[in-house]
Design a protein around this motif. Structure first.
Motif, PDB file in Angstrom:
ATOM      1  N   ALA A   1      72.384  52.176  47.651  1.00  0.00           N
ATOM      2  CA  ALA A   1      73.451  51.778  48.569  1.00  0.00           C
ATOM      3  C   ALA A   1      74.669  51.226  47.829  1.00  0.00           C
ATOM      4  N   SER A   2      74.465  50.679  46.638  1.00  0.00           N
ATOM      5  CA  SER A   2      75.597  50.130  45.895  1.00  0.00           C
ATOM      6  C   SER A   2      76.670  51.175  45.638  1.00  0.00           C
ATOM      7  N   ALA A   3      76.248  52.394  45.297  1.00  0.00           N
ATOM      8  CA  ALA A   3      77.213  53.468  45.033  1.00  0.00           C
ATOM      9  C   ALA A   3      77.609  54.197  46.297  1.00  0.00           C
ATOM     10  N   LEU A   4      76.674  54.355  47.223  1.00  0.00           N
ATOM     11  CA  LEU A   4      76.918  55.166  48.413  1.00  0.00           C
ATOM     12  C   LEU A   4      77.809  54.458  49.425  1.00  0.00           C
ATOM     13  N   LEU A   5      77.698  53.126  49.519  1.00  0.00           N
ATOM     14  CA  LEU A   5      78.613  52.336  50.344  1.00  0.00           C
ATOM     15  C   LEU A   5      79.822  52.009  49.481  1.00  0.00           C
ATOM     16  N   CYS A   6      80.879  52.755  49.634  1.00  0.00           N
ATOM     17  CA  CYS A   6      82.009  52.628  48.716  1.00  0.00           C
ATOM     18  C   CYS A   6      83.285  52.305  49.474  1.00  0.00           C
ATOM     19  N   ALA A   7      83.739  51.061  49.330  1.00  0.00           N
ATOM     20  CA  ALA A   7      85.008  50.620  49.915  1.00  0.00           C
ATOM     21  C   ALA A   7      85.673  49.697  48.900  1.00  0.00           C
ATOM     22  N   PRO A   8      86.398  50.255  47.945  1.00  0.00           N
ATOM     23  CA  PRO A   8      86.982  49.445  46.872  1.00  0.00           C
ATOM     24  C   PRO A   8      87.903  48.357  47.416  1.00  0.00           C
ATOM     25  N   ALA A   9      87.828  47.183  46.802  1.00  0.00           N
ATOM     26  CA  ALA A   9      88.658  46.049  47.230  1.00  0.00           C
ATOM     27  C   ALA A   9      90.054  46.144  46.644  1.00  0.00           C
ATOM     28  N   GLY A  10      90.965  45.419  47.267  1.00  0.00           N
ATOM     29  CA  GLY A  10      92.317  45.334  46.754  1.00  0.00           C
ATOM     30  C   GLY A  10      93.005  46.681  46.701  1.00  0.00           C
ATOM     31  N   GLU A  11      93.673  46.946  45.593  1.00  0.00           N
ATOM     32  CA  GLU A  11      94.413  48.192  45.410  1.00  0.00           C
ATOM     33  C   GLU A  11      93.641  49.209  44.582  1.00  0.00           C
ATOM     34  N   MET A  12      92.344  48.972  44.397  1.00  0.00           N
ATOM     35  CA  MET A  12      91.554  49.892  43.584  1.00  0.00           C
ATOM     36  C   MET A  12      91.478  51.269  44.227  1.00  0.00           C
ATOM     37  N   THR A  13      91.634  52.304  43.409  1.00  0.00           N
ATOM     38  CA  THR A  13      91.465  53.680  43.875  1.00  0.00           C
ATOM     39  C   THR A  13      90.024  54.123  43.651  1.00  0.00           C
ATOM     40  N   LEU A  14      89.669  55.256  44.245  1.00  0.00           N
ATOM     41  CA  LEU A  14      88.333  55.800  44.019  1.00  0.00           C
ATOM     42  C   LEU A  14      88.118  56.089  42.539  1.00  0.00           C
ATOM     43  N   ALA A  15      89.108  56.666  41.881  1.00  0.00           N
ATOM     44  CA  ALA A  15      88.962  56.985  40.457  1.00  0.00           C
ATOM     45  C   ALA A  15      88.695  55.729  39.644  1.00  0.00           C
ATOM     46  N   GLU A  16      89.363  54.635  39.996  1.00  0.00           N
ATOM     47  CA  GLU A  16      89.138  53.382  39.279  1.00  0.00           C
ATOM     48  C   GLU A  16      87.754  52.820  39.589  1.00  0.00           C
ATOM     49  N   LYS A  17      87.315  52.940  40.833  1.00  0.00           N
ATOM     50  CA  LYS A  17      85.961  52.516  41.196  1.00  0.00           C
ATOM     51  C   LYS A  17      84.925  53.337  40.438  1.00  0.00           C
ATOM     52  N   GLN A  18      85.145  54.631  40.319  1.00  0.00           N
ATOM     53  CA  GLN A  18      84.231  55.498  39.574  1.00  0.00           C
ATOM     54  C   GLN A  18      84.166  55.075  38.112  1.00  0.00           C
ATOM     55  N   ALA A  19      85.317  54.745  37.543  1.00  0.00           N
ATOM     56  CA  ALA A  19      85.348  54.323  36.143  1.00  0.00           C
ATOM     57  C   ALA A  19      84.569  53.027  35.936  1.00  0.00           C
ATOM     58  N   VAL A  20      84.685  52.100  36.894  1.00  0.00           N
ATOM     59  CA  VAL A  20      83.941  50.844  36.800  1.00  0.00           C
ATOM     60  C   VAL A  20      82.443  51.110  36.875  1.00  0.00           C
ATOM     61  N   ASN A  21      82.015  51.956  37.810  1.00  0.00           N
ATOM     62  CA  ASN A  21      80.594  52.267  37.937  1.00  0.00           C
ATOM     63  C   ASN A  21      80.051  52.911  36.670  1.00  0.00           C
ATOM     64  N   ALA A  22      80.794  53.857  36.122  1.00  0.00           N
ATOM     65  CA  ALA A  22      80.351  54.520  34.900  1.00  0.00           C
ATOM     66  C   ALA A  22      80.241  53.516  33.755  1.00  0.00           C
ATOM     67  N   ALA A  23      81.207  52.606  33.655  1.00  0.00           N
ATOM     68  CA  ALA A  23      81.169  51.586  32.606  1.00  0.00           C
ATOM     69  C   ALA A  23      79.980  50.653  32.784  1.00  0.00           C
ATOM     70  N   LEU A  24      79.674  50.294  34.021  1.00  0.00           N
ATOM     71  CA  LEU A  24      78.515  49.441  34.287  1.00  0.00           C
ATOM     72  C   LEU A  24      77.221  50.124  33.862  1.00  0.00           C
ATOM     73  N   LEU A  25      77.070  51.396  34.223  1.00  0.00           N
ATOM     74  CA  LEU A  25      75.842  52.123  33.917  1.00  0.00           C
ATOM     75  C   LEU A  25      75.628  52.271  32.418  1.00  0.00           C
ATOM     76  N   ALA A  26      76.714  52.323  31.659  1.00  0.00           N
ATOM     77  CA  ALA A  26      76.607  52.490  30.209  1.00  0.00           C
ATOM     78  C   ALA A  26      76.531  51.170  29.460  1.00  0.00           C
ATOM     79  N   SER A  27      76.715  50.045  30.162  1.00  0.00           N
ATOM     80  CA  SER A  27      76.850  48.749  29.491  1.00  0.00           C
ATOM     81  C   SER A  27      75.530  48.151  29.021  1.00  0.00           C
ATOM     82  N   GLY A  28      74.432  48.522  29.694  1.00  0.00           N
ATOM     83  CA  GLY A  28      73.150  47.875  29.410  1.00  0.00           C
ATOM     84  C   GLY A  28      72.952  46.588  30.168  1.00  0.00           C
ATOM     85  N   ALA A  29      73.866  46.231  31.045  1.00  0.00           N
ATOM     86  CA  ALA A  29      73.733  44.997  31.830  1.00  0.00           C
ATOM     87  C   ALA A  29      72.557  45.107  32.795  1.00  0.00           C
ATOM     88  N   PRO A  30      71.825  44.008  33.031  1.00  0.00           N
ATOM     89  CA  PRO A  30      70.734  44.023  34.010  1.00  0.00           C
ATOM     90  C   PRO A  30      71.271  44.357  35.396  1.00  0.00           C
TER      91      PRO A  30
END
Length: 417
Positions: A118-147
């Motif tokens: 649901a984290s990815a499927l429910l997608c309503a970026p806050a502020g002035e974020m675009t979908l492309a920017e939201k996608q970039a954040v998700n990709a960065a999170l997945l590659a970060s190794g963060a819990p």
């Protein structure tokens, strides 16, 4: 039955007991006097919606699931969208869901169906974020190794639906959220980034996660964290009529696997349903434990070590992999062909990382067969290329969409050397 076949049967059993058809009906509230609306998101949400209608008949509503995970429903609309990186279909469906929740009354009931994804499927970026920017954040999170917990905390602060905001949009209606847990500890606030649960975390904490895991944020995302996000704090009046129920969890699947083994006269030990950490490091620990347990076995004794949770991978290379496949590969390397030890590591949603593969099985001859095939397991680990490695060996587990998600499932079968 071969040991390899038994391992696959354990995984299939773990998935089967997490089928929403088994437990959604008994957990539904009474139908309301006013309007009934069913919404939700996650890899299991379409199956959950199907289970709701099996109990209540056709209902109004909308759920968002992963591509390929749709189910036939009679009233609830099923929208398929991208996971783990969101797409425009998810953005559009989330906007429609928010519209449906607007204007509800106090005698209305909203049933929210939330599962992993649901984290990815429910997608309503806050502020002035675009979908492309939201996608970039998700990709960065997945590659970060963060819990996963820290990933979800940051996601909440960059969203207009997470952190209790989806449920708040339904006020003053009553909300009953039925959840399938895919997070260590089964915390409702972490399942799908908690769209129905108030969150007391701060923007400062979110910024600290960005710094600690060196996550590159676009300026629009940084502006959201600096300005203050819209997460709903616990105790907010808009959440006063929200009830969150975890109706399925990883522990149930591990227990079911242990029961299957007991019926076959095989002893098992469960390390826990909430293991986390770097996949290759956990695999090394488990290899040492397996060898210690093996040294204590004799005769026809068999022991199976079971565990769940959600491991992570810090992306170092350009290969195709996921936490379960990387765990399996690292385990095979650490065991170094030890006789009598086999293992399976799979994600119960059928998708390990971004690949349409649940995970893999290793056997004592995994490394020998790899050498014969010209494969280098150490190089595959260095490149995070475990899926390619096991694909070449024919050792991938590919169940297709499982329609549920209760996190990782791992089993190590041990016989005397």
């Amino acid at each position: 039955m071969s040991d390899r076949a038994l391992l696959r049967e354990l995984f299939d059993r773990a998935v089967a007991v997490a089928d929403p058809m088994r437990f959604i009906g008994p957990n539904l509230p009474e139908r309301p006097q006013g309007r009934l609306l069913v919404v939700g998101a996650g890899k299991a949400s379409a199956r959950m919606a199907e289970a709701v209608e099996a109990e209540w008949g056709p209902c109004d509503g909308l759920v968002i699931t992963r591509y390929g995970y749709g189910r036939p429903t009679r009233g609830i609309e099923i929208v398929e969208a991208a996971h783990p990186v969101p797409d425009q279909a998810g953005v559009d469906a989330t906007a429609r869901m928010l519209d449906l929740l607007g204007g509800l009354r106090a005698d209305d009931l909203v049933v929210m169906l939330i599962s992993g994804g649901a984290s990815a499927l429910l997608c309503a970026p806050a502020g002035e974020m675009t979908l492309a920017e939201k996608q970039a954040v998700n990709a960065a999170l997945l590659a970060s190794g963060a819990p996963i917990g820290q990933m979800n905390l940051l996601r909440k602060h960059l969203s207009r639906v997470k952190g209790g905001q989806l449920a708040a949009a339904a006020a003053p209606a009553r909300v009953v959220a039925l959840m399938i847990s895919d997070v260590p500890g089964d915390d409702p606030a972490m399942i799908g980034s908690g769209p129905t649960v108030g969150d007391g975390s701060t923007d400062k904490e979110a910024r600290e996660i960005v710094s600690r895991w060196q996550i590159a944020l676009p300026e629009s995302a940084q502006a959201v964290l600096n300005a203050g996000s819209g997460v709903i704090p616990p105790g907010d009046a808009r959440l006063a009529r929200v009830e969150n129920r975890v109706v399925a969890a990883p522990a149930q699947s591990l227990d079911a696997a242990a029961e299957l083994l007991a019926a076959r006269g095989i002893e098992s030990v469960i390390l826990g349903d909430d293991l986390n950490g770097e996949a290759r490091e956990v695999a090394q620990d488990h290899a040492r434990l397996a060898l210690e347990k093996q040294a204590a076995l004799s005769g026809d004794e068999v022991l199976v070590i079971l565990s769940g949770g959600e491991l992570t991978v810090t992306r170092r290379g350009d290969g195709v992999g996921g936490p379960n496949a990387e765990y399996a590969l690292a385990l095979a390397v650490a065991l170094n062909g030890a006789e009598g030890i086999l293992a399976i590591a799979c994600d119960t949603d059928g998708v390990d990382g971004a690949a349409e593969v649940a995970g893999a099985i290793i056997t004592p001859d995994t490394l020998a067969r790899a050498r014969d095939a010209g494969l280098d397991p150490a190089r595959a680990l260095d490149r995070n290329d475990a899926h390619s490695f096991f694909g070449a060996l024919g050792d991938q587990v590919v169940p297709g969409p499982t329609l549920t998600n209760v996190n990782d499932f791992r089993a190590i079968l041990i016989r005397p050397a």
